[in-house]
Design a protein around this motif. Structure first.
Motif, PDB file in Angstrom:
ATOM      1  N   UNK A   1       0.840  -1.082  -0.205  1.00 33.73           N
ATOM      2  CA  UNK A   1       0.108  -0.002  -0.009  1.00 33.73           C
ATOM      3  C   UNK A   1       0.977   1.318   0.070  1.00 33.73           C
ATOM      4  N   UNK A   2       1.786   1.113   0.837  1.00 28.49           N
ATOM      5  CA  UNK A   2       2.907   2.527   0.682  1.00 28.49           C
ATOM      6  C   UNK A   2       4.031   2.413   0.036  1.00 28.49           C
ATOM      7  N   UNK A   3       4.253   1.400  -0.476  1.00 23.23           N
ATOM      8  CA  UNK A   3       5.583   1.157  -1.317  1.00 23.23           C
ATOM      9  C   UNK A   3       6.990   1.286  -0.648  1.00 23.23           C
ATOM     10  N   UNK A   4       6.834   1.446   0.855  1.00 23.37           N
ATOM     11  CA  UNK A   4       7.817   1.494   1.716  1.00 23.37           C
ATOM     12  C   UNK A   4       8.710   0.149   1.907  1.00 23.37           C
ATOM     13  N   UNK A   5       9.988   0.188   2.092  1.00 23.41           N
ATOM     14  CA  UNK A   5      10.664  -1.221   2.464  1.00 23.41           C
ATOM     15  C   UNK A   5      10.339  -1.608   3.472  1.00 23.41           C
ATOM     16  N   UNK A   6      10.421  -2.986   3.557  1.00 22.04           N
ATOM     17  CA  UNK A   6      10.215  -3.760   4.790  1.00 22.04           C
ATOM     18  C   UNK A   6      11.319  -4.508   5.382  1.00 22.04           C
TER      19      UNK A   6
ATOM     20  N   UNK B   1       6.745 -12.044   7.129  1.00 15.59           N
ATOM     21  CA  UNK B   1       6.854 -11.049   7.998  1.00 15.59           C
ATOM     22  C   UNK B   1       5.376 -10.861   9.101  1.00 15.59           C
ATOM     23  N   UNK B   2       5.937 -10.518  10.108  1.00 21.94           N
ATOM     24  CA  UNK B   2       4.956 -10.184  11.204  1.00 21.94           C
ATOM     25  C   UNK B   2       4.134  -9.155  10.840  1.00 21.94           C
ATOM     26  N   UNK B   3       2.641  -9.464  10.930  1.00 24.91           N
ATOM     27  CA  UNK B   3       1.883  -8.301  10.707  1.00 24.91           C
ATOM     28  C   UNK B   3       1.469  -8.410   9.182  1.00 24.91           C
ATOM     29  N   UNK B   4       2.005  -8.975   8.241  1.00 23.34           N
ATOM     30  CA  UNK B   4       1.862  -9.117   6.709  1.00 23.34           C
ATOM     31  C   UNK B   4       1.275 -10.571   6.393  1.00 23.34           C
ATOM     32  N   UNK B   5       0.334 -10.548   5.371  1.00 28.89           N
ATOM     33  CA  UNK B   5       0.131 -11.680   4.504  1.00 28.89           C
ATOM     34  C   UNK B   5       1.229 -12.217   4.084  1.00 28.89           C
ATOM     35  N   UNK B   6       1.540 -13.600   4.108  1.00 26.05           N
ATOM     36  CA  UNK B   6       2.565 -14.426   3.279  1.00 26.05           C
ATOM     37  C   UNK B   6       2.464 -14.003   1.830  1.00 26.05           C
ATOM     38  N   UNK B   7       3.531 -13.827   1.140  1.00 23.71           N
ATOM     39  CA  UNK B   7       3.574 -13.563  -0.313  1.00 23.71           C
ATOM     40  C   UNK B   7       4.130 -14.923  -1.094  1.00 23.71           C
ATOM     41  N   UNK B   8       3.420 -15.376  -2.109  1.00 27.23           N
ATOM     42  CA  UNK B   8       4.131 -16.465  -2.834  1.00 27.23           C
ATOM     43  C   UNK B   8       4.130 -15.961  -4.294  1.00 27.23           C
ATOM     44  N   UNK B   9       5.287 -15.853  -4.710  1.00 28.08           N
ATOM     45  CA  UNK B   9       5.462 -15.296  -6.148  1.00 28.08           C
ATOM     46  C   UNK B   9       5.942 -16.829  -6.838  1.00 28.08           C
ATOM     47  N   UNK B  10       5.501 -17.187  -7.843  1.00 20.80           N
ATOM     48  CA  UNK B  10       5.837 -18.199  -8.853  1.00 20.80           C
ATOM     49  C   UNK B  10       6.183 -17.936 -10.287  1.00 20.80           C
ATOM     50  N   UNK B  11       7.384 -18.676 -10.850  1.00 20.88           N
ATOM     51  CA  UNK B  11       7.612 -18.091 -12.200  1.00 20.88           C
ATOM     52  C   UNK B  11       8.423 -17.096 -12.459  1.00 20.88           C
ATOM     53  N   UNK B  12       9.150 -16.618 -11.111  1.00 18.49           N
ATOM     54  CA  UNK B  12      10.401 -15.723 -11.316  1.00 18.49           C
ATOM     55  C   UNK B  12      11.487 -15.873 -12.240  1.00 18.49           C
ATOM     56  N   UNK B  13      11.477 -15.006 -13.111  1.00 16.26           N
ATOM     57  CA  UNK B  13      12.383 -15.161 -14.345  1.00 16.26           C
ATOM     58  C   UNK B  13      13.733 -15.364 -13.933  1.00 16.26           C
ATOM     59  N   UNK B  14      14.584 -16.182 -14.545  1.00 21.58           N
ATOM     60  CA  UNK B  14      16.040 -16.212 -14.322  1.00 21.58           C
ATOM     61  C   UNK B  14      16.788 -16.576 -15.651  1.00 21.58           C
ATOM     62  N   UNK B  15      17.786 -15.977 -15.819  1.00 18.39           N
ATOM     63  CA  UNK B  15      18.755 -16.145 -16.816  1.00 18.39           C
ATOM     64  C   UNK B  15      20.126 -16.392 -16.512  1.00 18.39           C
ATOM     65  N   UNK B  16      20.825 -17.374 -17.274  1.00 18.00           N
ATOM     66  CA  UNK B  16      22.165 -17.613 -16.798  1.00 18.00           C
ATOM     67  C   UNK B  16      23.145 -16.205 -17.175  1.00 18.00           C
ATOM     68  N   UNK B  17      23.912 -16.234 -15.975  1.00 17.66           N
ATOM     69  CA  UNK B  17      25.013 -15.119 -16.054  1.00 17.66           C
ATOM     70  C   UNK B  17      24.315 -13.916 -16.151  1.00 17.66           C
ATOM     71  N   UNK B  18      23.284 -13.517 -15.751  1.00 21.46           N
ATOM     72  CA  UNK B  18      22.261 -12.256 -15.495  1.00 21.46           C
ATOM     73  C   UNK B  18      21.790 -12.183 -14.178  1.00 21.46           C
TER      74      UNK B  18
ATOM     75  N   UNK C   1      10.799  -7.374  -7.015  1.00 23.45           N
ATOM     76  CA  UNK C   1       9.991  -6.577  -5.985  1.00 23.45           C
ATOM     77  C   UNK C   1       9.304  -7.371  -5.412  1.00 23.45           C
ATOM     78  N   UNK C   2       8.863  -7.892  -4.298  1.00 21.19           N
ATOM     79  CA  UNK C   2       7.929  -8.594  -3.689  1.00 21.19           C
ATOM     80  C   UNK C   2       6.945  -7.687  -2.597  1.00 21.19           C
ATOM     81  N   UNK C   3       5.725  -7.802  -3.172  1.00 18.89           N
ATOM     82  CA  UNK C   3       4.623  -6.988  -2.196  1.00 18.89           C
ATOM     83  C   UNK C   3       4.193  -7.876  -1.030  1.00 18.89           C
ATOM     84  N   UNK C   4       4.034  -7.133  -0.201  1.00 19.28           N
ATOM     85  CA  UNK C   4       3.351  -7.730   1.056  1.00 19.28           C
ATOM     86  C   UNK C   4       2.166  -6.788   1.642  1.00 19.28           C
ATOM     87  N   UNK C   5       1.073  -7.342   1.831  1.00 16.27           N
ATOM     88  CA  UNK C   5      -0.252  -6.777   2.451  1.00 16.27           C
ATOM     89  C   UNK C   5      -0.336  -6.900   3.905  1.00 16.27           C
ATOM     90  N   UNK C   6      -0.445  -5.889   4.589  1.00 16.01           N
ATOM     91  CA  UNK C   6      -0.810  -5.845   5.894  1.00 16.01           C
ATOM     92  C   UNK C   6      -1.999  -6.422   6.144  1.00 16.01           C
TER      93      UNK C   6
END
Length: 245
Positions: free
Chosen positions: A66-71, A123-140, A145-150
């Protein structure tokens, strides 16, 4: 008679050993189920290298949705390897060296342009976040960014938020063209043009860069990424918005 007794004794010992072994295995499995999997060790990583699986760099940043502030102090784990990080005051975790796993089922149709990983953050006070399919390339380097909701006062049923990173658009184009009959559909696809007569579309990287959730589709599930190569402006996706909750 003696031979029969020896056979009966042997069968009894085998059955006893089987029962004991089952009990030990069950106890071990139960104990393992009470704790998260340990990170992949040197032997397992050497096996991956022997199979020709390359690695890439992964760095996670966790922010309040919601705030885009780092956790600070969020814990994240890579599902495929068990590697863990904890975020600093700026929301960043340490750089990870992760394998580039490609889906073997998709390989039978068309080799993927990138690998995919699964990320879970807590993180305490936040819903767990599950991200699937995060793209990975060799030698890159991939920055995600992972978003978490209070968790709010009205929340009664607490479930993880979920985001599925889509497979790269160029792979989808090539897959559609590979199976197209000559006179089927509107193909061949035109990846270099947004529409006929509108000129050349901006180039899009095949992986790596910064990956951020974008506006969700009609179902409320995130359908794209804003992929930002290091040091450049966003060139795909749209206005960042929430993963599915």
């Amino acid at each position: 008679m003696k031979a029969m007794k020896w056979i009966a004794t042997g069968l009894a010992l085998v059955m006893a050993a089987g029962i004991i072994g089952f009990g030990v295995a069950h106890a071990t499995e139960a104990a393992a189920g009470s704790a998260p999997p340990a990170p992949a060790g040197a032997v397992r990583r050497a096996y991956w290298r022997a199979l020709g699986i390359k690695t890439g760099k992964l760095r996670l940043r966790v922010v309040d949705a919601d705030t885009q502030q780092p956790i600070h102090g969020a814990g994240c784990v890579v599902g495929e390897t068990g590697d863990r990080i904890e975020t600093d005051a700026q929301g960043y975790g340490k750089m990870l060296d992760e394998p580039v796993f490609r889906n073997p089922r998709l390989e039978e149709m068309l080799a993927e342009l990138h690998g995919q990983l699964t990320i879970m953050c807590y993180n305490k006070g936040y819903r767990d976040s599950v991200y699937m399919g995060v793209r990975m390339d060799p030698n890159a380097t991939t920055e995600t960014d992972v978003w978490m909701y209070k968790i709010g006062r009205g929340d009664r049923r607490i479930e993880p938020t979920f985001y599925q990173v889509p497979i790269h658009r160029l792979w989808r184009i090539r897959l559609a063209d590979k199976y197209r009959l000559q006179d089927e559909g509107e193909g061949p696809e035109r990846p270099d043009l947004t529409r006929p007569g509108e000129g050349v579309a901006p180039e899009e990287p095949q992986g790596g860069g910064q990956q951020t959730p974008v506006r969700p589709g009609p179902s409320g599930i995130g359908t794209g990424l804003s992929t930002v190569p290091n040091g450049t402006a966003p060139i795909a996706g749209g206005t960042p918005a929430a993963p599915a909750r």
